[in-house]
Design a protein around this motif. Structure first.
Motif, short mmCIF file in Angstrom:
data_model
loop_
_atom_site.label_atom_id
_atom_site.label_comp_id
_atom_site.label_asym_id
_atom_site.label_seq_id
_atom_site.Cartn_x
_atom_site.Cartn_y
_atom_site.Cartn_z
N UNK A 100 -1.49 0.98 -7.23
CA UNK A 100 -1.79 2.22 -6.52
C UNK A 100 -3.26 2.29 -6.09
N UNK A 101 -4.17 1.91 -6.97
CA UNK A 101 -5.60 1.96 -6.64
C UNK A 101 -5.92 1.03 -5.46
N UNK A 102 -5.25 -0.12 -5.39
CA UNK A 102 -5.49 -1.04 -4.28
C UNK A 102 -4.89 -0.51 -2.98
N UNK A 103 -3.77 0.18 -3.07
CA UNK A 103 -3.19 0.82 -1.87
C UNK A 103 -4.17 1.87 -1.34
N UNK A 104 -4.66 2.69 -2.25
CA UNK A 104 -5.63 3.72 -1.85
C UNK A 104 -6.86 3.09 -1.20
N UNK A 105 -7.32 1.98 -1.78
CA UNK A 105 -8.48 1.27 -1.23
C UNK A 105 -8.18 0.74 0.17
#
Length: 161
Positions: free
Chosen positions: A133-138
Motif C-alpha cells: 500500500x505504501x508503494x502504491x501511494x508513493x
C-alpha cells in the motif's frame, strides 16, 4: 532475526516450488519489463516508471482455486492481474475478470469499496502482482498514470457494494 530463523526461512524458500512460509500457495516469479509494458494496467508508464514498479512489487504465479486476498487484508496491498484470470466472490456473486477488465486490480487504497465478504480467487493459471500500500501511494504521488484503470475499477467495485 536470529540465525536459526534465518536459516529456516532460507531452507523453506529453496524447497521445490519456491514457496515461502508467508506465501505457501503462490510461487514467486520474475517480472520482465518488456512484458510488464504490455500489461494493460501499466501501458501508460515509461521505462523508468516500469522499472520502479518492478523494484517495488512482487510477481507471483498462482493456480486455479487459490484465494490470494480478501477484504480483511485488502488494505495492505494492491493486487494486479498480469495474465490469466481471477474472480471476485462477494455477496453471493462470482465476478470474473481478465487483465484488461475493470476488475484487473483489487484492494490497496480502494479496499473500502469491497464488502466484508469479498474474496479474490484465481480461476485459471495466472500471474499476479502484489504492491504494498505504501508503494502504491508513493507511485500515485510520483504521478504514475493509472487513472483510467483506477477509475474503471472504482466504478466496477462501487456499483457492486
Amino acid at each position: 532475526m536470529n540465525i536459526a530463523r534465518y536459516l529456516l526461512s532460507a531452507v523453506l524458500t529453496l524447497l521445490p516450488g519456491g514457496c515461502t512460509t508467508q506465501e505457501p500457495h503462490l510461487k514467486q516469479s520474475v517480472t520482465y519489463l518488456h512484458l510488464l509494458r504490455k500489461t494493460p494496467f501499466f501501458t501508460r508508464l515509461d521505462k523508468s516508471q516500469l522499472q520502479w514498479v518492478i523494484d517495488h512489487s512482487t510477481e507471483w504465479e498462482a493456480t486455479a482455486g487459490m484465494e490470494i486476498s480478501n477484504r480483511r487484508d485488502a488494505d495492505d496491498h494492491l493486487w494486479i492481474l498480469l495474465d490469466g484470470g481471477w474472480q471476485i466472490e462477494q455477496g453471493g456473486q462470482v465476478l470474473k475478470a481478465g487483465h484488461a477488465d475493470p476488475a484487473k486490480w483489487y484492494g490497496g487504497p480502494y479496499a473500502g469499496l469491497l464488502p466484508a465478504d469479498s474474496r479474490l480467487v484465481v480461476n485459471q493459471h495466472s500471474y499476479v502482482m502484489r504492491i504494498k500500500r505504501a508503494d502504491v501511494d508513493d507511485m500515485l504521488q510520483r504521478g504514475f498514470d493509472f487513472t483510467p484503470h483506477l477509475q474503471q475499477g472504482q466504478a466496477f467495485y462501487g456499483a457492486r457494494k
